[in-house]
Each structure stands twice: as C-alpha cells, then as structure tokens.
Write a protein that holds these residues in place. Structure first.
Motif, short mmCIF file in Angstrom:
data_model
loop_
_atom_site.label_atom_id
_atom_site.label_comp_id
_atom_site.label_asym_id
_atom_site.label_seq_id
_atom_site.Cartn_x
_atom_site.Cartn_y
_atom_site.Cartn_z
N ILE A 131 8.68 -4.86 -0.02
CA ILE A 131 9.18 -4.48 1.30
C ILE A 131 8.81 -3.04 1.62
N GLY A 132 8.98 -2.18 0.62
CA GLY A 132 8.78 -0.75 0.82
C GLY A 132 7.39 -0.41 1.32
N VAL A 133 6.37 -0.98 0.71
CA VAL A 133 5.01 -0.66 1.14
C VAL A 133 4.39 -1.81 1.92
N GLY A 134 4.64 -3.04 1.46
CA GLY A 134 4.04 -4.19 2.14
C GLY A 134 4.40 -4.26 3.61
N PHE A 135 5.61 -3.83 3.94
CA PHE A 135 6.07 -3.93 5.33
C PHE A 135 5.85 -2.65 6.14
#
Lengths: 444, 439
Positions: free
Chosen positions: B340-344
């Motif tokens: 979530i932190g980087v993927g999103f």
C-alpha cells in the motif's frame, strides 16, 4: 435573534458571516449568484493552470456551513425594497431582513470598445469567466491581453501555461509602474519577457477585429496582432449597478461611514463595493483587495453585535506573485519620487531579488518596505512602522524581519553596506533571525 | 535580446518535445532490458545490467533536464491535475498495478522473480554480477529491491533538485536523503556483508525497524563480537537519546524528510503524487486511530518478543509472541508499508505509510507536538486562502485552515518537507524553531 442577509459570498461576506456566528445566535444567510460555496477568487488562475482542482479552491469543507448554521442561497437579488426591508430574488422569492450586509464585490471595467462582445473576448473575475476561458482557449494559438495590472499578468501566466503565444499591452512605461517604483517595475517587465510573453509597453488597444469571433487587435501604434483570445483586464470597479436610482447613497461605490453603515438604517456595505466617506489618511476610499475585505467583514460583525468599533485597515500591506517573483509590501511605497521620502533600494547582482525601505528624510522614521523575491515577516514590519521607528534602528535589526526559508541566501550584509554607502551611516547588524529573537522582539 | 528569444523558443519549441521524447525512450529501453531479464529472455550479463540501470537513470535525468532547464526557476505544478500520471489517469492506474504486483512477488513469491537456492535466474539472476562484485554473494530479492529503491531515490532526487532549484532548503534536504539512502541504507550494509559482518543500517531505528529486537537479530549481533555490540548499543542509543534530542531541536523532519528511506522515496519518486493525499477531517481521524494503534501493537510485540527471549516463555500475558510477530511482519511490515505504502503512490499519494502506518512517525510526532522547538510560523495577514499549501501537503494537513487564521502550525504528522512554504504565492510560511521552555 435577528435575520441577517449577506449579499455576496466572497471573502468580505464570508468573514462577516463567520464572525457573526462566533459572536451571536442571529440567523445568517449568505446569498450568491456565482457559486454555492465560498471559493478563493485569487486562486482561479491555479485551477486553470492545473495546480489545483476546483474543490481545492474552497477554504472550508462543505460540512462547515451546516455546522456553523450559515445558510447558503444561490440566487440573484433583483431588487431591494429598503423601506419594507425586503429582498426580491430572481425566482420571485421575497425575503425579509432585519439587517442587510452588501458585499457585492467588484465587476471588471470595460471601456466600451466596439466589438468587445465578440466571442473570444473575456475578463477574469468570476467563476464563469474562468469557464469561458477554459472552453474557448482549448484550440487557440495566440492571445492578447490589454491591461498591466495584477489580473493581466495572472491571465498571461495562465495562457502561457497552455503554450499560447501571448502579447500584453500595457499603457504605462513599465509593467504596473503606476503602483511599483520604477526599478521594481523594470525588474518585473524583464521577468515577464524572460517567460516569453511579448510585453508591449506604452501601448494601448485601439481596435478589435473580427466578425463573430475575435481575429486580431490593432494597437495605438497601429500594429495589428492576430489573436483568437482577447483578455480585457483594465481593472475592476464596485459592482453596484443594481443600486443605481435607489435610496442607497452611492458614488463610485456604496458610501459608508467608519462603522461601515450606509445611509439606510440596518444596511451595511463591506469589501470591494464599499466606498469610505472619509478614508483614513494616506489610504484610498475604495481598496479592492482581499485583506481589506477581510478586515471589513470582521468589523461589520462587531458593529452589528453592538461593539463600539470602527473600521481600521491598519498598516497597508499587499502581496502578489508575478510569474516566479514574489512581491510583498508593507506601509507606504509610492511609484513616484517624493521630496520628503528617502529610499534605500538594493538589488541582488544576479538574481531577481530586491529590497526597498523608505523613510522620512527629516524625521528618519521608517515608512515602508517593498520586497521582490524576498519574504519579510509582516508583524515585524508593521511594528516598526507603527512605532515610528528610526531607520537606523530598523536597519540594525533588519534580520528580525527575514522570513525566507532556511539556507536561503542572507543578503543583509550587502544590503547594509549599500545603505551605509547611500546614507553615510555606519550601521552594524544586530541579532540573528532565530525565531526566538523575533518572538522576543514582538513580545516587548 | 537574442538570449531572451532563445529561451522563448526552446520552452515551446518542438525540439524540446523531441528531446523529452528521446529521453523517455532511453529510459524505457533500460526498463525493457530489465523486464526481458525478468521473463528470462536475457541471461545474466554484467554489461547489459549496467546498460539497463544506466539507461533508466539517463532517461529520467535527461527528461528532467529538458523539462526544467530551459524555463526560469520557480514552482512547476502546471497540469498536475490533468496529466494522466499525476491525476489518477490510466498511466497512474497502470503504474500502481505494476508496482503492487512487483511488491507482492517481492514479499511472498520471490521465486517468480528468479530466486533459487541453486543459482538464481530471471530478474534476481540478472543482478547476480553486481551482487557478487559488491559482496561476493549471489543476489537476493532484497538486494534487487535495494538497488532499484536506491536508484529511484538518486535519479528522482536529481529530478526534484532540478524542479526546486530556486529553493536551497529543498536542494540541501534532497541531497541529504539521497546521501543517507545511498551510503547508509545501501552501500555500507552491503560492504559489511562482504566483510562477513551483520547487515546493519545505522540510520534505521526501532520501531520502524521492528525486527531490531527479534531474537534472531539480537543473537546475530551478539555473535558478531565488538562490532555487533556497537550496533546494538547504537540502535538503542538512537531510540532513547539521539532521536529525542534531534526531534526536540529540529522536529521530526530531521528523520522523516532528511534521513529516512521511506521518506526519501516519497520525497523524490513520490513527488508527483504528493497532492493526492486526503485532506478531509475524516482522514485525519483515521490517521490518529491507525498510527497510534500500530504504535501500541509494535510496543506490545517488542516487549513480548524480548520477554520470550529472556524468559524462554512463548506467551506474554495472553499473547503468543511469535505469532504476533509474524502477523505484524506480514500485515504491517510488508502489506502496509510496501504494497500500500509504495504500490498505491499514484492513487493515494506518497506518504500513506508515513501518515497512517509508521510507528516511528507516531513516536516522533508525539515528541514534535509536545516536546519540540519545531513549528511553522505564518505571515497570517498575507494569506489569500488559495489552497496551494493544503493541496501540496503530502501529509494531508489542511495547512490553509491554520494560515488563514494566522496560527502557527504544530502538527504531529508534519514532516517539515517545506513544500507549503515553497508553493505559497504570498510567502506565508516559515519553518523554524524556538525555545519552548522544556529544557
């Protein structure tokens, strides 16, 4: 509990509503024809340039109005029956008010050029102006803007952001040189050109060409410039046409006294549309800027709630951004050279930055600060001017006013060196700009 | 006059478009080589690896040069709300999907990236030559991740510096995150592995580094002798002394936007997405519940793990310590901070992890709010409520709400990136410190 209607939901009207709610339980209704929710008019340009979405321009979330019991009404007031304290809306609704605040703002100046109603001719003031520009500028290559003020340069920056070749026609000798001192005006003129805007100084619009759409303009130098958009940005005037031929006393704006009361009981006027019967010394009777509107809104709320207070605009200040150059002014800075005013002006040798401090030639009291590309702390400058501090004292402590981010170049030594040279003083800099020093100064 | 005309021409001239296009092409070829290697269509080859990394770097750097060099320095936010990548368009969704897929493979299915005990293949195998060069070992999925992560911070850091070249604060801050990522997070730990010392990132700190007090980690340090002890003592000192003192002096920015790797990526590669953060009051509420809950969990978990380590008991109070530890690693350490932190990034902004999840940020935030000299002071009168500050706050703080009232800003979540001050057209913010009277 009184029934208060405010016509206009700009910064003045909204500030009045907010402060009325803070101080009272009155019934408050904000009326606007333009938009249901308050937005920052000064940020219209950022919406067009894609820096922000429309929703980002709204300073308060939608829940705010309900939570604070401020009713919003999107309509146009067609006429006001001052005798019976009645508003008539476009929909034919009759609204009875106990107190009425007129905050109708400004409307763009138009000087009645033939064919100024052609498609592709527009202003930049209202939300609908922005929509019009947005729709119309999609497939155009060239634009002309007439008017060398703040809205003109905003529109130039907007069009430029969409790679539209833009020409600015400016009547004055340099950009905004009727307000800025010459050196600063020259700096901005050069900066405008550096961005690729064709700035034509001492030039005015003579003729608009086209049949249904604008195709070209002719200047008073008899240059014909082809364009598909013509921006008319020659200033604004109070939006008061609806009050003509009524009992409300108007001149160029709605006339108000120091408590912002009009000639009619229970009717107040604030913001751009208000004209002071007796302007404060050194101030104009109509000041169409965000900040004075905000102060008037706060004042009118106090007056209505029974406080014995008068409109006090304080020390004049303003700010703007000309493409990449930020501008701040505190106090009195005149565009022309005045006999009793001495000016220390320093310009950075390579970067577009400058500091100007004006002071009284005889009393040596500091009068004003004019900054380009450098930020000064408002509270500190205001205090120096308010306290009528001596120029020498101000220069010694000039670092207290610095408001640039950390690691930014400290120009104070260069500036003081120049000031010493120019005035024959021998000033040494005091104190750093640590926040602590500033807070101590402001506390004492 | 000639010079002015040149400037004008280049900024709107087709040549500039052509140059940008070729820069993008160079970068994409570099990326394609990497993708081909990932599918096993190219076998491990140091020259190709070099070209792939170099071309991706050159692509990004040249692109930013062509984008910013020929226009005057200043805020460059034109078209952010309409361009596909920065306004949740097709490109943004594609990028998010690719990044998310990469993280899922990385954390849970590294064998699809080519990890194999008897010789790597695919993407991980492609990085073997570099790994052997640095530390005489085959690459792991973490080595590949580290190289790409560091490279992203370096090349997008250069882009960021070009973009904000008028602001010395931004330049120095960015050089700092680039340095700490390259030297402390990447190079030093890899070299230590080469010397058969434990892997240690000296700037990383508990509770972000939640595995610091794991049994296996402590044992590894203790077995390494003096240097291991040094790492252990340093790690504890960071938490109890160095970090509180620096946070008192400068606010949490000394870590979050100057040193931290997560922050480093957010500030550089994530810069184009900073405006996507949610500014609503609801989001602020979720932020407070979530981030402090995770802090409580990580503290409980660490105490439990240490309790088990010293007593040998599996259960702390009623908690199965090793189970809690592995669930934390899965849910928070991997799914939240990575996926979530980087993927999103392209969908929710670059600081989702830092704002809603990071327990380190929670600790520093509490210190910043109550025991720090840090605050942002405002030139309140000059605010025109335009909203640039709030829009570009990556932490979703409604900065304007403070500025238009002329209030100082002291918020636990503020990482002190200084962008509000940079984008404000009226010069309303100054980040700074003052004596708050605690010491």
């Amino acid at each position: 509990m009184k029934n208060i209607y405010i016509i206009g939901n700009g910064i003045s009207g909204v500030t009045a509503a907010r402060h009325l709610r803070k101080k009272s339980e009155h019934q408050i209704t904000l009326i606007s024809e333009e938009s249901e929710y308050f937005f920052s008019r000064t940020a219209l340009m950022y919406s067009y340039m894609g820096h922000m979405q429309w929703k980002d321009l709204m300073p308060y979330p939608i829940e705010f109005w309900k939570k604070n019991r401020i009713d919003l009404l999107k309509t146009r007031v067609l006429s006001i029956d001052f005798k019976n304290q009645n508003l008539m809306t476009r929909e034919g609704q009759n609204l009875n008010y106990d107190i009425l605040i007129l905050a109708t703002g400004s409307t763009p100046n138009l000087s009645n050029w033939p064919r100024q109603n052609l498609t592709g001719v527009g202003c930049l003031y209202h939300q609908w102006d922005l929509q019009k520009l947005e729709e119309y500028s999609k497939n155009i290559q060239q634009a002309v803007i007439t008017g060398g003020g703040l809205i003109g340069i905003e529109m130039a920056e907007m069009l430029h952001s969409r790679q539209i070749q833009t020409t600015m026609l400016v009547r004055e000798k340099e950009y905004w040189s009727n307000v800025l001192p010459l050196e600063e005006a020259q700096m901005i003129s050069a900066h405008i050109r550096r961005h690729g805007i064709d700035l034509k100084l001492q030039t005015q619009l003579k003729e608009i060409k086209g049949s249904d759409k604008v195709t070209a303009v002719v200047t008073d130098q008899n240059d014909e410039i082809s364009c598909q958009w013509l921006g008319l940005t020659i200033g604004v005037r109070p939006n008061i046409d609806v009050f003509k031929n009524t009992e409300l006393e108007i001149d160029r704006g709605i006339l108000v006294d120091a408590m912002l009361k009009t000639n009619i009981p229970n009717v107040f006027a604030i913001g751009d549309c208000a004209q002071q019967r007796q302007a404060k010394p050194g101030r104009k009777d109509i000041e169409a800027v965000w900040y004075t509107g905000r102060i008037m809104g706060k004042t009118v709320a106090s007056v209505i709630c029974g406080e014995r207070t008068e409109y006090d605009p304080g020390i004049w200040f303003n700010s703007a951004k000309f493409f990449d150059i930020e501008y701040q002014v505190y106090g009195e800075i005149s565009s022309s050279i005045q006999e009793n005013v001495e000016s220390i002006f320093w310009r950075h040798p390579t970067v577009e930055k400058s500091i100007r401090i004006n002071f009284d030639r005889t009393t040596k009291k500091v009068l004003g600060f004019n900054l380009m590309g450098i930020r000064f702390r408002q509270e500190v400058c205001e205090r120096w001017i308010n306290q009528k501090n001596d120029i020498q004292q101000v220069l010694q402590n000039i670092r207290l006013a610095f408001f640039d981010p950390e690691f930014f170049e400290d120009c104070s030594n260069d500036f003081i060196q120049l000031a010493n040279q120019k005035t024959g003083m021998n000033i040494h800099l005091n104190a750093g700009w640590e926040l602590n020093n500033v807070l101590n100064f402001l506390k004492n | 006059m000639l010079k002015l005309n040149t400037v004008q021409k280049i900024s709107s001239h087709p040549t500039s478009k052509l140059l940008s296009f070729s820069a993008i092409s160079i970068g994409l070829i570099g990326l394609l080589i990497l993708i081909f290697a990932g599918f096993g269509w190219i076998s491990s080859n140091p020259v190709l690896l070099f070209f792939s990394l170099a071309m991706m770097s050159a692509g990004v750097i040249l692109y930013s040069v062509f984008l910013y060099k020929y226009v005057p320095a200043g805020i460059k936010n034109n078209h952010n709300m309409s361009s596909s990548i920065s306004s949740k368009g097709i490109l943004a969704w594609l990028t998010a999907m690719v990044l998310t897929a990469f993280y899922i493979l990385l954390y849970w299915y590294p064998e699809y990236l080519g990890l194999h005990a008897n010789g790597n293949f695919g993407l991980i195998g492609f990085f073997d030559p570099l790994s052997r060069f640095l530390k005489n070992q085959d690459a792991s999925q973490w080595f590949v991740y580290g190289v790409l992560y560091t490279l992203a911070i370096l090349i997008y850091g250069i882009k960021f510096i070009w973009k904000y070249r008028h602001s010395k604060y931004q330049i120095i801050r960015t050089i700092s995150v680039m340095f700490f990522q390259f030297a402390f997070a990447f190079l030093l730990p890899e070299l230590m592995l080469r010397l058969n010392l434990p892997f240690n990132d000296f700037k990383n700190m508990w509770p972000l580094n939640y595995y610091f007090f794991d049994e296996c980690h402590i044992k590894e340090l203790l077995q390494a002798g003096n240097i291991g002890w040094l790492m252990l003592v340093w790690g504890i000192l960071m938490v109890v002394l160095i970090s509180p003192v620096l946070t008192y002096l400068y606010g949490k920015r000394w870590y979050c936007s100057w040193v931290c790797g997560c922050g480093g990526l957010a500030e550089t590669a994530g810069d184009s997405f900073r405006h996507l953060s949610d500014k609503s009051l609801g989001a602020w509420k979720i932020e407070r519940y979530l981030v402090y809950s995770i802090l409580v969990i990580v503290v409980l978990m660490t105490v439990g793990v240490l309790y088990s380590y010293f007593t040998g008991q599996e259960k702390f109070l009623f908690i199965q310590t090793s189970a809690l530890r592995s669930w934390y690693g899965f849910l928070i350490g991997a799914a939240f901070s990575g996926v979530i932190g980087v993927g999103f990034y392209p969908l929710m902004g670059s600081r989702v992890w830092c704002r809603f999840g990071c327990p380190m940020a929670a600790v520093l935030g509490i210190q910043q709010k109550f025991f720090s000299r840090f605050r942002i002071t405002t030139n309140g009168g000059q605010c025109i409520s335009c909203g640039n500050c709030s829009t570009y706050c990556e932490m979703g703080i409604d900065v304007r709400a403070y500025a238009q009232r002329g209030q100082d800003i002291v918020r636990a979540s503020c990482v002190g990136c200084g962008i509000c001050s940079a984008v404000c057209p009226r010069g309303c913010f100054k980040i700074g410190e003052w004596e708050c009277g605690y010491f």
